[in-house]
Enzyme design. Structure first.
Site, PDB file in Angstrom:
ATOM      1  N   HIS A 173      42.823  48.594  41.676  1.00 59.62           N
ATOM      2  CA  HIS A 173      41.612  48.838  42.468  1.00 59.62           C
ATOM      3  C   HIS A 173      41.320  50.337  42.650  1.00 59.62           C
ATOM      4  O   HIS A 173      40.244  50.696  43.152  1.00 59.62           O
ATOM      5  CB  HIS A 173      41.724  48.198  43.850  1.00 59.62           C
ATOM      6  CG  HIS A 173      41.739  46.702  43.824  1.00 59.62           C
ATOM      7  ND1 HIS A 173      40.731  45.950  43.266  1.00 59.62           N
ATOM      8  CD2 HIS A 173      42.653  45.807  44.292  1.00 59.62           C
ATOM      9  CE1 HIS A 173      41.007  44.665  43.390  1.00 59.62           C
ATOM     10  NE2 HIS A 173      42.181  44.547  44.001  1.00 59.62           N
ATOM     11  N   ASP A 192      45.361  39.680  37.624  1.00 55.30           N
ATOM     12  CA  ASP A 192      45.349  39.581  39.076  1.00 55.30           C
ATOM     13  C   ASP A 192      44.184  38.695  39.512  1.00 55.30           C
ATOM     14  O   ASP A 192      43.154  38.638  38.843  1.00 55.30           O
ATOM     15  CB  ASP A 192      45.200  40.984  39.669  1.00 55.30           C
ATOM     16  CG  ASP A 192      45.487  41.038  41.151  1.00 55.30           C
ATOM     17  OD1 ASP A 192      46.630  41.360  41.517  1.00 55.30           O
ATOM     18  OD2 ASP A 192      44.567  40.763  41.960  1.00 55.30           O
ATOM     19  N   HIS A 231      42.154  39.240  41.829  1.00 54.93           N
ATOM     20  CA  HIS A 231      41.020  40.087  42.197  1.00 54.93           C
ATOM     21  C   HIS A 231      40.654  41.021  41.044  1.00 54.93           C
ATOM     22  O   HIS A 231      41.525  41.574  40.383  1.00 54.93           O
ATOM     23  CB  HIS A 231      41.361  40.914  43.447  1.00 54.93           C
ATOM     24  CG  HIS A 231      41.808  40.075  44.600  1.00 54.93           C
ATOM     25  ND1 HIS A 231      43.139  39.801  44.845  1.00 54.93           N
ATOM     26  CD2 HIS A 231      41.101  39.424  45.555  1.00 54.93           C
ATOM     27  CE1 HIS A 231      43.230  39.030  45.919  1.00 54.93           C
ATOM     28  NE2 HIS A 231      42.019  38.779  46.365  1.00 54.93           N
ATOM     29  N   ASP A 249      48.979  36.688  42.465  1.00 53.99           N
ATOM     30  CA  ASP A 249      48.262  36.152  43.621  1.00 53.99           C
ATOM     31  C   ASP A 249      47.315  35.016  43.249  1.00 53.99           C
ATOM     32  O   ASP A 249      46.568  34.528  44.103  1.00 53.99           O
ATOM     33  CB  ASP A 249      47.507  37.252  44.373  1.00 53.99           C
ATOM     34  CG  ASP A 249      46.715  38.173  43.473  1.00 53.99           C
ATOM     35  OD1 ASP A 249      46.729  37.979  42.239  1.00 53.99           O
ATOM     36  OD2 ASP A 249      46.069  39.097  43.991  1.00 53.99           O
TER      37      ASP A 249
END
Length: 320
Positions: free
Chosen positions: A139, A175, A177, A264
């Site tokens: 990120h 991931d 996200h 995740d």
């Protein structure tokens, strides 16, 4: 396969984050990485303490203003406190879930070194190498951090590899996200192909990126590919999408594949919203392992220690 792990991630101890107007416990706890290390040690993986690299490698990806801001802010925070952004733009973090702690700069720098050690093992002809990184990185953009990320480990690793080889790199982000930072860094670059499978940003963090129409720009047009998926999907649908992504990577024919591995997406994670099992991570590793190219695996998210250890162990056992 060599596993690189740096105990200095333990210096980073975020306490809370602001979520929907409420202060909650920050899920980026050291236990999520320690559980993986313990499982890999028990399974007989070779784990090495990484050597340090000069901070100048950060500037291949991040602006000096951002790096210096994070360093100064981290050095100014006492051990029992943490700093949250107050004025966006002046403060270089884009959300309220990524506090500056007294240890975050040191831990983030060690996380980068962990990834670069793994790259060096690749350069020394290791077929697969795993960087057990914390804090995560995908990120973090050129001049911002967020999503528990401060420096973009995978992006810095790609630049470091290219400095030594001039090779082409594919980054496969698994991931839950979307890796908005990695996408930003390589959006205009035709030497790095970024491919991400993630929760649809219409419903999930980071909301601002990860749509299928984001394909890169200028010379990088066509070298960015997103596969946004609905929440709650299970293994078979995920594997169909992964197979499509891997075909695109094979067509690109990279010299190195970097896998930003977030666990995740596991059904027990609590932060992600896929319904994947620990066994699904075995299949993911098997499919990726069928591509004949050197592979660097960089740990990203994953916040349930038990799910993390089972998923990563299954993935690494299947890919090697």
């Amino acid at each position: 396969m060599i596993v690189f792990y740096d105990r200095r991630h333990l210096f980073h101890l975020p306490m809370k984050e602001l979520d929907n107007g409420n202060w909650i416990e920050n899920p980026d706890r050291p236990e999520r990485i320690e559980s993986i290390r313990s499982a890999l040690e028990s399974a007989g993986f070779q784990i090495k303490e990484p050597r340090d690299y000069h901070c100048s490698h950060l500037f291949q990806v991040h602006t000096p203003e951002y790096v210096e801001w994070l360093k100064a802010k981290s050095n100014s925070v006492s051990r029992d406190r943490e700093y949250f952004p107050e004025v966006f733009g002046y403060d270089k973090l884009f959300d309220t879930g990524t506090p500056v702690t007294s240890g975050c700069y040191v831990s983030a720098l060690a996380s980068v070194s962990t990834a670069l050690n793994a790259v060096d093992s690749i350069l020394e002809s290791e077929p697969v190498s795993y960087a057990l990184c914390r804090p995560p990185g995908h990120h973090a953009g050129k001049s911002t951090g967020g999503g528990y990320c401060y420096f973009n480990n995978a992006a810095i690793a790609a630049k470091y590899y290219q400095k030594h080889t001039r090779g082409y790199v594919a980054i496969l982000d698994l991931d839950f996200h979307h890796g908005n930072g990695t996408q930003e860094i390589f959006y205009y670059d035709d030497t790095v192909f970024y491919v991400s499978i993630h929760g649809d940003p219409k419903n999930f963090y980071p909301w601002i990126t990860g749509n299928s129409w984001e394909i890169g720009s200028d010379t990088g047009e066509g070298f960015n590919m997103n596969f946004p998926l609905a929440g709650g999907i299970e293994g078979p649908e995920y594997m169909r999408t992964l197979s499509k992504a891997l075909q695109e990577i094979e067509d690109f024919s990279p010299d190195l594949m970097i896998i930003s591995l977030g666990t995740d997406g596991h059904k027990d994670d609590g932060i992600g919203h896929f319904n994947l099992s620990s066994e699904d991570y075995s299949m993911m590793g098997k499919l990726i392992g069928e591509i004949e190219v050197q592979k660097l695996i960089v740990q990203e998210g994953g916040y349930n220690p038990n799910a993390n250890s089972a998923s990563v162990l299954n993935f690494l056992t299947s890919i090697r």
